[in-house]
Each structure stands twice: as C-alpha cells, then as structure tokens.
Scaffold this active site. Structure first.
Site, PDB file in Angstrom:
ATOM      1  N   ASP A 107      13.616   0.064 -43.780  1.00 26.92           N
ATOM      2  CA  ASP A 107      14.636  -0.206 -44.783  1.00 26.92           C
ATOM      3  C   ASP A 107      14.472  -1.625 -45.301  1.00 26.92           C
ATOM      4  O   ASP A 107      14.271  -2.559 -44.510  1.00 26.92           O
ATOM      5  CB  ASP A 107      16.028  -0.051 -44.171  1.00 26.92           C
ATOM      6  CG  ASP A 107      16.756   1.178 -44.656  1.00 26.92           C
ATOM      7  OD1 ASP A 107      17.484   1.052 -45.657  1.00 26.92           O
ATOM      8  OD2 ASP A 107      16.615   2.246 -44.045  1.00 26.92           O
ATOM      9  N   ASP A 214      17.373  -0.293 -50.062  1.00 23.89           N
ATOM     10  CA  ASP A 214      18.824  -0.141 -50.021  1.00 23.89           C
ATOM     11  C   ASP A 214      19.471  -0.708 -51.281  1.00 23.89           C
ATOM     12  O   ASP A 214      19.049  -1.749 -51.791  1.00 23.89           O
ATOM     13  CB  ASP A 214      19.340  -0.877 -48.774  1.00 23.89           C
ATOM     14  CG  ASP A 214      20.820  -0.690 -48.530  1.00 23.89           C
ATOM     15  OD1 ASP A 214      21.239   0.460 -48.310  1.00 23.89           O
ATOM     16  OD2 ASP A 214      21.562  -1.693 -48.552  1.00 23.89           O
ATOM     17  N   GLU A 272      17.493   3.513 -53.281  1.00 25.25           N
ATOM     18  CA  GLU A 272      18.827   4.109 -53.246  1.00 25.25           C
ATOM     19  C   GLU A 272      19.507   3.775 -54.568  1.00 25.25           C
ATOM     20  O   GLU A 272      19.961   2.656 -54.783  1.00 25.25           O
ATOM     21  CB  GLU A 272      19.628   3.555 -52.065  1.00 25.25           C
ATOM     22  CG  GLU A 272      21.024   4.141 -51.964  1.00 25.25           C
ATOM     23  CD  GLU A 272      21.896   3.448 -50.941  1.00 25.25           C
ATOM     24  OE1 GLU A 272      22.814   4.091 -50.417  1.00 25.25           O
ATOM     25  OE2 GLU A 272      21.666   2.244 -50.669  1.00 25.25           O
ATOM     26  N   HIS A 349      22.010   9.164 -43.541  1.00 29.68           N
ATOM     27  CA  HIS A 349      22.897   8.500 -42.580  1.00 29.68           C
ATOM     28  C   HIS A 349      24.269   8.190 -43.153  1.00 29.68           C
ATOM     29  O   HIS A 349      25.136   7.719 -42.407  1.00 29.68           O
ATOM     30  CB  HIS A 349      22.246   7.198 -42.121  1.00 29.68           C
ATOM     31  CG  HIS A 349      22.051   6.212 -43.239  1.00 29.68           C
ATOM     32  ND1 HIS A 349      21.149   6.423 -44.254  1.00 29.68           N
ATOM     33  CD2 HIS A 349      22.657   5.032 -43.524  1.00 29.68           C
ATOM     34  CE1 HIS A 349      21.214   5.415 -45.113  1.00 29.68           C
ATOM     35  NE2 HIS A 349      22.113   4.554 -44.694  1.00 29.68           N
ATOM     36  N   ASP A 350      24.476   8.414 -44.434  1.00 28.02           N
ATOM     37  CA  ASP A 350      25.729   8.044 -45.095  1.00 28.02           C
ATOM     38  C   ASP A 350      26.616   9.224 -45.446  1.00 28.02           C
ATOM     39  O   ASP A 350      27.587   9.048 -46.187  1.00 28.02           O
ATOM     40  CB  ASP A 350      25.423   7.264 -46.386  1.00 28.02           C
ATOM     41  CG  ASP A 350      25.071   5.811 -46.121  1.00 28.02           C
ATOM     42  OD1 ASP A 350      25.448   5.294 -45.058  1.00 28.02           O
ATOM     43  OD2 ASP A 350      24.421   5.189 -46.985  1.00 28.02           O
TER      44      ASP A 350
END
Length: 593
Positions: A107, A214, A272, A349-350
C-alpha cells in the site's frame, strides 16, 4: 537505480492477466502467538496462495504506525510495525513470492501520515519550521460572538470535522480522516520528493512489484479552502468531497510520480479512486498514454446499500439488481476502444463481505451464492482482485454481536455520532438505523481473523486474536474445504484456472448485457479472440441473484454452446436454481473438463 529496477514499457503488462489477493496483515495468520497476524505468518501461507491460483499478493499497510486507523496512519514509511515483523521479513516475503513466480505489492499511503510521524512533529513545532508547509495549517475564524471556528466547514470521512486546533502554534491543521492523520501538502515540491524517496523508492529498491495507491485522487486540494455549500441543515459541518477530490493539480502530480519514480521499475499501480463517477474522467487516470496509473478501483458497486452522501454512509438503503447490472456494464465497457484498463472486485478491507451483501449468508444459500459471485467475478474483464477469505465464502459477523465487538474507528465514530443525535432528539431513530447499517456494511466484517481450521481461534494463532473470530469458523474454514471437490475453495480454484485458460475471453473480452430490466437474474455475454488469437470465442454467463428458481431467458442460445462451469452439479437448462451461476462457451478443441 536498484538491481531490481527495469524501465517500464507499454508492452510489459503482466498485471493485466494477474489475479491479485489482498492480505490484511493483522487478520491473516499469527506466527508467534501474540494475537496479531504477521509477515512470517503470511510467508507460511504463500504456497496456499500459489495453489489457489494467485499471481500477486497485495499486503495492506504493515508500516510503523500507532494503529489509530489500522496502519493507514503511518509514522515511519521505512520501518515495519513490530507486531507484523521487520524489514527483513518483508524482504523474505518478496523472495518467497518471487521464488514461486508470484509478485508482491504494498500500500502507498501518501495523502496523509500519522501525527506521530517525524515530519508532522517538526511541522507542528513552530510556524517557521522548514517543514511547516509540508502539511496544511490555517488560522482560526471567529463568529460574530467571538467564538473560534475552524477554517472551513468540511465534514471528514470519519464523521466530525476536518480541522483540529493545535495549541502549540495556535492554528488548525487539515485531516480528511482521523485527527491523528494530518494531510500532506502535495503542492509543496519538497514534500513530494520526500514521499517519493521514503514511501516509494525505499521499497521498490527492495524488489516489490508495485503499489495499491490509497486515496489517490485526494492529493490535490482547492488550497484557497472555500466553505462547502450548506446542504445538511442539521449540522455545521457539510459534505465537501468536490473540494478535496480530483483537485486542480491531481493529474500533474500523478504524472510526475510516474515519470520520476514508477517509470524506472517494472511495476503495477492500482489507485483507490472514490467519488469519480464520470468514465471519461476515470480514463484520464488510467489511459496508458496519460502515464499516471495502470488501473483504479471504482466504487459504485461497493457503495450499493450505502446511504446518500458521506454523512449517511451507514444508513442502509435497499438496492435493486438492475442497479448492480448497470454499474457492471458501465465499468466493463468504459475502456472499449481505449488504451485504458479496469479492475474486477467486490470485496476489500473497507467493506462488508460479498456473500452477505450481494448473495445470502443464510445456511442453505451461503455456499451457492459464494460460488455464483465467483462465476461473476472470474468472467469479467480486467485485473481480478480477491480479498482474504473470499475464496472460502467468509461472511459478515453475526447480527447479534454488540457494538462493543466492533473495532474500526470509522464505524465507531458514526455510531457515536448517531447515539448522540438519538439521545439529543435530533434524530431519535438514527442510532438503530446506523447500527443496522453497520451490521451489513461495516469495515469490521472483512477484518475478522482468517478461518484456517476448526481448532481454537480458527487456526489463526495460538492466542486470542485482536478481534473476535467468527462464530461459524468451524463450518467455514480452509481445512474443511481443502480436498472437497464441491467446496467454495475448490470452486474458486477451478474458476481461476478457467479464467487463465480463456484469458482472451474472460480477462480481455468485450461485455454485453442481456435482459437489463430483470430484477432476479444477471445474464451477459463475453466476446474475445480464440486460441492463439485466431477467430472469435463467445461466453454466455447466467447468474441467479434470487432465492427462488428463475426462468433462463437465453436457453436457446445456450443449446449451441458448451457448459464450461456451473455452481450446481445438476440443474434444469430452462431454469436457474437459487443463486445458480453458469458459464457457457463456444466449442473449442482440447477443452479441459
């Protein structure tokens, strides 16, 4: 330039055909019995991932961090959070992946740091510190009564405002997320160069193969910081995403990142990209000619069921299958005739688990709906991303778990806000509504420990994990499904093999939707090149998203095709069983059965 560095070129696009598997380090595998997953634990499972059919491992943040936001608050880009391991462990993981013909991406969290990062500590120490302008500092405003107000009225992603008062220098600093996550000032060229060196080249020179980037479209803000228009009459803080997403210099920054750093390595990037609904704007990020990002995550499908706007994210709203189909169609077709690329995913993961959100986690349907979703995912165009546990059909936490079992800062902040509004009579039903939304949508669901076997703590480790193990781990786990030809895990292995075998059709083929107004079934066609690039192949994919038997409207077309993959061993050709999924293809010599 490191020995791993290879100048990137447009013909070396291994990432297009890849299956990427996201690992959330805290929850994957604990090797030393401290309750936290770690990198040695992940290394012990690399062969499992290879056997599954994974090409790229994406490791979520493992950097040094106070863990206010589970590692997305980084205090040192060049160190590893001790419970996860060491820098040497990451180097060993790179080697373990490469030895098996796999790759590793990390990330890149560069919109913000932790407030404990040395850069921010310097920045906040005085107004004339050389790093003062590495973050956003602004003086207070005052109302007509002399009350101190923040510089703007923006609402943060984690509820509350986006500015925090700092007593040391008597100014506010900006944070789009938690107050412990101050935003970096990308408009400062020194800040950008420090990011490139510490957060990127440090790891690229150790041989990693790219980044998931991210919050990639928030680097550029409207730095005059105008107030957001008042659209929420109940609050002082207002939705303001248009003022800090896709800002005026964002494409300039990403092109510079590519040219100065990424172009010197053979790596992949996936950004993202929230709040960017226009396909033409997304193409500005992912066009090969633009030289910014290889691909992005677009979140329309992930947002299904979420309330309207950031302030109502967890106020669950029922959605229709017709909406899901139009979303898939939009983001499958937007690259047609372009030099852009797309992604395929339905978990990360969100968000809550896909089976619980798009299928059914009822005992009689959870395995079949997990397989049906696998059919959809593995036949769509783009780079495929799976999230840990998706391959065994992991589901949301039970609805009877109290709020005390939830750990995520975002969900807890929304719940506390709703609890206050309910208690104060501002919105008496909001606490119950938000809790219902969290039961479906919360980020915590995807963060439960990975379910490896039916031993204590689901084989995650020898000590109680940082987060409670799912109540059904003895029924849903890797060991139980390994070797069972009818398991979700075996189905995923088969589907991933076929995706590679029919890469031109499933990964690169064009998409056509049928019967778009049907609220129960999702039927689409894929068209691609035949074996060796000769001729044309077609696939027909039929998915029943309902709990009832549904008519199969394309049965006549399917009669002239080969049934390649099905969620059910036995079914009736004219009907689709509950949560059934099928894939038909045109005949091909040497077909693997």
């Amino acid at each position: 330039m490191s020995p791993h560095a290879i100048v990137k070129n447009s013909t070396n696009q291994w990432w297009k055909n890849a299956t990427v598997y996201q690992v959330y380090p805290a929850s994957f595998k604990d090797s030393n019995g401290d309750g936290w997953g770690d990198i040695p634990g992940l290394i012990s499972k690399v062969d499992y991932l290879k056997d599954l059919g994974v090409d790229v491992v994406w490791l979520s943040p493992m950097f040094e961090s106070p863990q206010c936001d589970m590692g997305y608050d980084i205090s040192d880009y060049e160190e590893v959070y001790a419970p996860y391991g060491t820098v040497k462990d990451v180097e060993d993981l790179v080697a373990a992946c490469h030895e098996r013909g796999m790759k590793l991406i990390l990330d890149l969290v560069a919109n913000h740091t932790s407030d404990q990062h040395a850069w921010f500590k310097e920045s906040r120490s005085s107004k004339d510190n050389p790093k003062r302008d590495w973050y956003f500092w602004r003086p207070a405003r005052y109302d007509e009564n002399g009350n101190r107000l923040p510089p703007t009225n923006y609402r943060s992603y984690f509820a509350g405002g986006t500015w925090t008062w700092d007593e040391t220098t008597q100014e506010y600093y900006l944070h789009l997320y938690a107050k412990e996550q101050p935003d970096l000032n990308w408009d400062n060229p020194e800040t950008r160069q420090a990011i490139y060196k510490s957060a990127m080249r440090f790891w690229l020179d150790k041989g990693i193969d790219g980044f998931r980037v991210d919050t990639v479209n928030k680097y550029s803000k409207h730095v005059d910081f105008p107030d957001a228009p008042i659209t929420d009459l109940k609050n002082y803080i207002q939705p303001a995403r248009h003022l800090f997403c896709n800002g005026p210099r964002i494409h300039e920054f990403l092109r510079e990142m590519h040219d100065e750093v990424l172009s010197h390595y053979d790596v992949m990037t996936v950004g993202e990209l929230s709040n960017t609904p226009d396909p033409q704007h997304v193409l500005r990020y992912v066009s090969a000619a633009a030289k910014q990002l290889d691909m992005v995550f677009q979140f329309d499908m992930i947002h299904l069921g979420m309330g309207h706007g950031l302030e109502d994210k967890y106020d669950f709203t029922p959605w229709a299958l017709t909406r899901l189909k139009q979303i898939v169609k939009k983001w499958q077709q937007f690259i047609d005739g372009t030099d852009g690329w797309t992604t395929v995913f339905c978990e990360n993961h969100d968000n809550g688990r896909a089976v619980s959100r798009y299928g059914s986690d009822a005992p009689q349907h959870r395995e079949t709906s997990a397989k049906m979703l696998a059919v959809m995912q593995t036949t769509l165009t783009g780079t495929l991303f799976l999230y840990q546990g998706q391959e065994i059909g992991m589901i949301n936490a039970p609805k009877n778990w109290p709020i005390d079992e939830y750990k995520d800062i975002e969900g807890l902040n929304y719940y506390k806000e709703a609890d206050r509004q309910s208690n104060e009579g501002v919105d008496p039903t909001r606490r119950a509504r938000i809790m219902r939304g969290l039961q479906i949508l919360a980020r915590d669901h995807s963060r439960l420990p990975m379910q490896w076997d039916d031993s204590e703590y689901a084989g995650f480790g020898t000590a109680a994990p940082w987060m409670r193990v799912h109540d059904l781990y003895k029924e849903i786990n890797v060991a139980r499904q390994t070797g069972d030809p009818n398991s979700v895990l075996s189905f995923y292995k088969r589907a991933l093999q076929l995706r590679k075998e029919y890469a031109e059709l499933f990964i690169h083929g064009s998409f056509k939707l049928y019967d778009g107004e049907n609220e129960n079934t999702f039927v689409f066609e894929k068209v691609g090149k035949g074996p060796g690039g000769n001729g044309e192949e077609r696939a027909l994919v039929a998915l029943n998203f309902s709990k009832d038997v549904q008519p199969f409207s394309m049965v006549e077309r399917a009669r002239d095709m080969k049934l390649l993959l099905s969620t059910h061993a036995e079914s009736v050709s004219e009907s689709l069983l509950p949560f059934e999924g099928r894939v038909y293809v045109t005949e091909r010599s040497g077909l693997v059965n």
